[in-house]
Design an enzyme around this catalytic site. Sequence first.
Site, PDB file in Angstrom:
ATOM      1  N   TYR A  24       0.818  -1.223   0.000  1.00 51.08           N
ATOM      2  CA  TYR A  24       0.000   0.000   0.000  1.00 51.08           C
ATOM      3  C   TYR A  24       0.848   1.267   0.000  1.00 51.08           C
ATOM      4  O   TYR A  24       0.442   2.298  -0.547  1.00 51.08           O
ATOM      5  CB  TYR A  24      -1.015  -0.025   1.151  1.00 51.08           C
ATOM      6  CG  TYR A  24      -2.167  -0.933   0.783  1.00 51.08           C
ATOM      7  CD1 TYR A  24      -3.138  -0.504  -0.120  1.00 51.08           C
ATOM      8  CD2 TYR A  24      -2.236  -2.240   1.258  1.00 51.08           C
ATOM      9  CE1 TYR A  24      -4.156  -1.352  -0.518  1.00 51.08           C
ATOM     10  CE2 TYR A  24      -3.251  -3.094   0.866  1.00 51.08           C
ATOM     11  CZ  TYR A  24      -4.210  -2.638  -0.025  1.00 51.08           C
ATOM     12  OH  TYR A  24      -5.210  -3.473  -0.441  1.00 51.08           O
ATOM     13  N   GLN A  56     -15.585   2.385  -6.727  1.00 54.26           N
ATOM     14  CA  GLN A  56     -14.821   1.261  -6.174  1.00 54.26           C
ATOM     15  C   GLN A  56     -13.361   1.647  -6.036  1.00 54.26           C
ATOM     16  O   GLN A  56     -12.559   0.890  -5.499  1.00 54.26           O
ATOM     17  CB  GLN A  56     -14.925   0.050  -7.108  1.00 54.26           C
ATOM     18  CG  GLN A  56     -16.329  -0.488  -7.259  1.00 54.26           C
ATOM     19  CD  GLN A  56     -16.418  -1.447  -8.426  1.00 54.26           C
ATOM     20  OE1 GLN A  56     -16.171  -2.630  -8.296  1.00 54.26           O
ATOM     21  NE2 GLN A  56     -16.766  -0.934  -9.590  1.00 54.26           N
ATOM     22  N   VAL A  90      -9.975   3.513  -4.833  1.00 46.69           N
ATOM     23  CA  VAL A  90      -9.465   3.990  -3.557  1.00 46.69           C
ATOM     24  C   VAL A  90      -8.632   5.251  -3.755  1.00 46.69           C
ATOM     25  O   VAL A  90      -8.210   5.878  -2.786  1.00 46.69           O
ATOM     26  CB  VAL A  90      -8.652   2.882  -2.844  1.00 46.69           C
ATOM     27  CG1 VAL A  90      -9.553   1.674  -2.570  1.00 46.69           C
ATOM     28  CG2 VAL A  90      -7.435   2.450  -3.658  1.00 46.69           C
ATOM     29  N   HIS A 105     -14.923   0.890  -1.348  1.00 44.18           N
ATOM     30  CA  HIS A 105     -13.773   0.029  -1.055  1.00 44.18           C
ATOM     31  C   HIS A 105     -12.689   0.752  -0.256  1.00 44.18           C
ATOM     32  O   HIS A 105     -11.556   0.280  -0.196  1.00 44.18           O
ATOM     33  CB  HIS A 105     -13.188  -0.542  -2.351  1.00 44.18           C
ATOM     34  CG  HIS A 105     -14.085  -1.562  -3.000  1.00 44.18           C
ATOM     35  ND1 HIS A 105     -13.958  -1.948  -4.312  1.00 44.18           N
ATOM     36  CD2 HIS A 105     -15.128  -2.269  -2.507  1.00 44.18           C
ATOM     37  CE1 HIS A 105     -14.888  -2.857  -4.601  1.00 44.18           C
ATOM     38  NE2 HIS A 105     -15.619  -3.063  -3.530  1.00 44.18           N
ATOM     39  N   CYS A 117      -7.219   1.993  12.878  1.00 44.79           N
ATOM     40  CA  CYS A 117      -6.733   0.970  13.803  1.00 44.79           C
ATOM     41  C   CYS A 117      -7.341  -0.377  13.406  1.00 44.79           C
ATOM     42  O   CYS A 117      -8.481  -0.438  12.964  1.00 44.79           O
ATOM     43  CB  CYS A 117      -7.151   1.328  15.219  1.00 44.79           C
ATOM     44  SG  CYS A 117      -6.719   0.064  16.431  1.00 44.79           S
ATOM     45  N   CYS A 122      -1.839   2.137  17.552  1.00 44.43           N
ATOM     46  CA  CYS A 122      -2.912   2.954  18.115  1.00 44.43           C
ATOM     47  C   CYS A 122      -2.718   3.001  19.631  1.00 44.43           C
ATOM     48  O   CYS A 122      -2.029   2.151  20.210  1.00 44.43           O
ATOM     49  CB  CYS A 122      -4.244   2.308  17.738  1.00 44.43           C
ATOM     50  SG  CYS A 122      -5.683   3.086  18.440  1.00 44.43           S
ATOM     51  N   GLY A 168     -16.128   1.965 -16.508  1.00 45.26           N
ATOM     52  CA  GLY A 168     -14.797   1.398 -16.275  1.00 45.26           C
ATOM     53  C   GLY A 168     -14.722   0.377 -15.162  1.00 45.26           C
ATOM     54  O   GLY A 168     -13.793   0.391 -14.356  1.00 45.26           O
ATOM     55  N   THR A 169     -15.684  -0.522 -15.118  1.00 44.31           N
ATOM     56  CA  THR A 169     -15.634  -1.580 -14.104  1.00 44.31           C
ATOM     57  C   THR A 169     -15.980  -2.910 -14.768  1.00 44.31           C
ATOM     58  O   THR A 169     -16.922  -2.985 -15.558  1.00 44.31           O
ATOM     59  CB  THR A 169     -16.558  -1.260 -12.894  1.00 44.31           C
ATOM     60  OG1 THR A 169     -16.570  -2.380 -12.013  1.00 44.31           O
ATOM     61  CG2 THR A 169     -17.970  -0.898 -13.312  1.00 44.31           C
ATOM     62  N   SER A 170     -15.177  -3.946 -14.470  1.00 39.52           N
ATOM     63  CA  SER A 170     -15.240  -5.181 -15.240  1.00 39.52           C
ATOM     64  C   SER A 170     -16.477  -6.024 -14.938  1.00 39.52           C
ATOM     65  O   SER A 170     -16.734  -7.016 -15.606  1.00 39.52           O
ATOM     66  CB  SER A 170     -13.972  -6.000 -14.994  1.00 39.52           C
ATOM     67  OG  SER A 170     -13.770  -6.166 -13.612  1.00 39.52           O
TER      68      SER A 170
HETATM   69  P1  NAD Z   1     -11.053  -3.900 -13.098  1.00 37.18           P
HETATM   70  O1  NAD Z   1      -9.594  -3.635 -13.178  1.00 37.18           O
HETATM   71  O2  NAD Z   1     -11.519  -5.270 -12.798  1.00 37.18           O
HETATM   72  O3  NAD Z   1     -11.714  -3.462 -14.474  1.00 37.18           O
HETATM   73  C1  NAD Z   1     -11.338  -2.259 -15.083  1.00 37.18           C
HETATM   74  C2  NAD Z   1     -12.261  -2.019 -16.231  1.00 37.18           C
HETATM   75  O4  NAD Z   1     -11.931  -0.747 -16.752  1.00 37.18           O
HETATM   76  C3  NAD Z   1     -12.122  -3.032 -17.370  1.00 37.18           C
HETATM   77  O5  NAD Z   1     -13.393  -3.537 -17.667  1.00 37.18           O
HETATM   78  C4  NAD Z   1     -11.571  -2.210 -18.528  1.00 37.18           C
HETATM   79  O6  NAD Z   1     -12.134  -2.564 -19.764  1.00 37.18           O
HETATM   80  C5  NAD Z   1     -12.006  -0.815 -18.151  1.00 37.18           C
HETATM   81  N1  NAD Z   1     -11.170   0.261 -18.692  1.00 37.18           N
HETATM   82  C6  NAD Z   1      -9.854   0.253 -19.019  1.00 37.18           C
HETATM   83  N2  NAD Z   1      -9.480   1.453 -19.499  1.00 37.18           N
HETATM   84  C7  NAD Z   1     -10.590   2.243 -19.461  1.00 37.18           C
HETATM   85  C8  NAD Z   1     -10.864   3.594 -19.851  1.00 37.18           C
HETATM   86  N3  NAD Z   1      -9.907   4.389 -20.351  1.00 37.18           N
HETATM   87  N4  NAD Z   1     -12.125   4.062 -19.688  1.00 37.18           N
HETATM   88  C9  NAD Z   1     -13.110   3.272 -19.187  1.00 37.18           C
HETATM   89  N5  NAD Z   1     -12.907   1.999 -18.823  1.00 37.18           N
HETATM   90  C10 NAD Z   1     -11.668   1.486 -18.949  1.00 37.18           C
HETATM   91  O7  NAD Z   1     -11.602  -2.835 -12.050  1.00 37.18           O
HETATM   92  P2  NAD Z   1     -12.882  -2.833 -11.112  1.00 37.18           P
HETATM   93  O8  NAD Z   1     -14.047  -3.409 -11.837  1.00 37.18           O
HETATM   94  O9  NAD Z   1     -12.926  -1.459 -10.557  1.00 37.18           O
HETATM   95  O10 NAD Z   1     -12.566  -3.858  -9.935  1.00 37.18           O
HETATM   96  C11 NAD Z   1     -11.284  -4.080  -9.452  1.00 37.18           C
HETATM   97  C12 NAD Z   1     -11.046  -3.808  -7.977  1.00 37.18           C
HETATM   98  O11 NAD Z   1      -9.703  -3.330  -7.810  1.00 37.18           O
HETATM   99  C13 NAD Z   1     -11.902  -2.748  -7.377  1.00 37.18           C
HETATM  100  O12 NAD Z   1     -12.361  -3.273  -6.185  1.00 37.18           O
HETATM  101  C14 NAD Z   1     -11.002  -1.557  -7.050  1.00 37.18           C
HETATM  102  O13 NAD Z   1     -11.227  -1.122  -5.728  1.00 37.18           O
HETATM  103  C15 NAD Z   1      -9.613  -2.087  -7.112  1.00 37.18           C
HETATM  104  N6  NAD Z   1      -8.688  -1.166  -7.848  1.00 37.18           N
HETATM  105  C16 NAD Z   1      -8.747   0.199  -7.644  1.00 37.18           C
HETATM  106  C17 NAD Z   1      -7.911   1.072  -8.363  1.00 37.18           C
HETATM  107  C18 NAD Z   1      -8.004   2.571  -8.114  1.00 37.18           C
HETATM  108  O14 NAD Z   1      -8.379   2.995  -7.035  1.00 37.18           O
HETATM  109  N7  NAD Z   1      -7.701   3.417  -9.117  1.00 37.18           N
HETATM  110  C19 NAD Z   1      -6.981   0.545  -9.284  1.00 37.18           C
HETATM  111  C20 NAD Z   1      -6.934  -0.863  -9.449  1.00 37.18           C
HETATM  112  C21 NAD Z   1      -7.800  -1.694  -8.724  1.00 37.18           C
HETATM  113 ZN    ZN Z   2      -7.090   1.252  18.384  1.00 39.10          ZN
END
Ligand code: NAD
Ligand code: ZN
Length: 241
Positions: A62, A97, A99, A115, A123, A146, A183-185
């Site tokens: 992280y 989703q 962070v 998320h 803590c 903590c 942008g979420t799979s």
């Molecule tokens: P995922 O990585 O599973 O899917 C990403 C999706 O974004 C894919 O379907 C892809 O086709 C699409 N994508 C790629 N480029 C794009 C663009 N330019 N515009 C629009 N869409 C685009 O991500 P998810 O579904 O969010 O799930 C993965 C988990 O991982 C989540 O829980 C998340 O919290 C975490 N995560 C977060 C971050 C962040 O905070 N930026 C980064 C990586 C993973």
């Molecule tokens: Zn504590």
Amino acid sequence: MASGIPIGAEDRVFVLTGAGVSAESGIPTFRGAGGVWQGYRFEDVASPHAWRRDPALVWRFYSMRRRAAADKRPNPAHLALADLEKRLGERLFLCTQNVDELHELAGSLRAVHMHGQLFMSRCDSCERPPFEDRRSYDSLDEIPQCECGGRIRPHICWFGEMPFELEPIFAALEKATLFLAVGTSGVVEPAASFVAHATGRVRTCYVGPEKPANAAMFDEIFLGKAGELLPRLFSTASIAR
Ligand code: NAD
Ligand code: ZN
């Protein structure tokens, strides 16, 4: 050119964003990296089990993500959603989703981070509220304790943990008249099933360069990059005042 998504004066819009919305800002998506982020498998470093086994490894991961995200800037997709919030006010519910803090840096005031947040810690033992934390902890003796004796952990929803804010999220899903995922799979639950609460009742749209796993649940799929499509989909003309 994609036509806009019209929004009526009574519409309530639920937007769910995923890693793809931050891809054009240079933050790798989960899938795009093949499930491996700079040599780490998410499952090995993002779980309560990993935290118990090797908290220093979890913090190294992280800390690396904090350093990688620190200089990233919002892209036109984040800006378009912040602009939409300015125009719709409380009629927009933005659930992410992600962070990272790119929605906030773009000007979104009410993004709900189901998320957790990369730049917050809490803590692992007591109820002391999460706090802003931008530090890196790269070894065991750097990890702060903590007052209660517990260890400070990232404020992140790990595999096997309950996402945050599910009550307001489901309340907003109930009220929504337009559902948009960006942008979420469509694999990670429970977010992948949010669209199912809206299907058949409200218009459901997806924006991203490829079809998500739950594509069948959407009325419309706009194929393309979020940063290119969102500013056009929500052009001023498509919003009724
Ligand atoms: P995922 O990585 O599973 O899917 C990403 C999706 O974004 C894919 O379907 C892809 O086709 C699409 N994508 C790629 N480029 C794009 C663009 N330019 N515009 C629009 N869409 C685009 O991500 P998810 O579904 O969010 O799930 C993965 C988990 O991982 C989540 O829980 C998340 O919290 C975490 N995560 C977060 C971050 C962040 O905070 N930026 C980064 C990586 C993973
Ligand atoms: Zn504590």
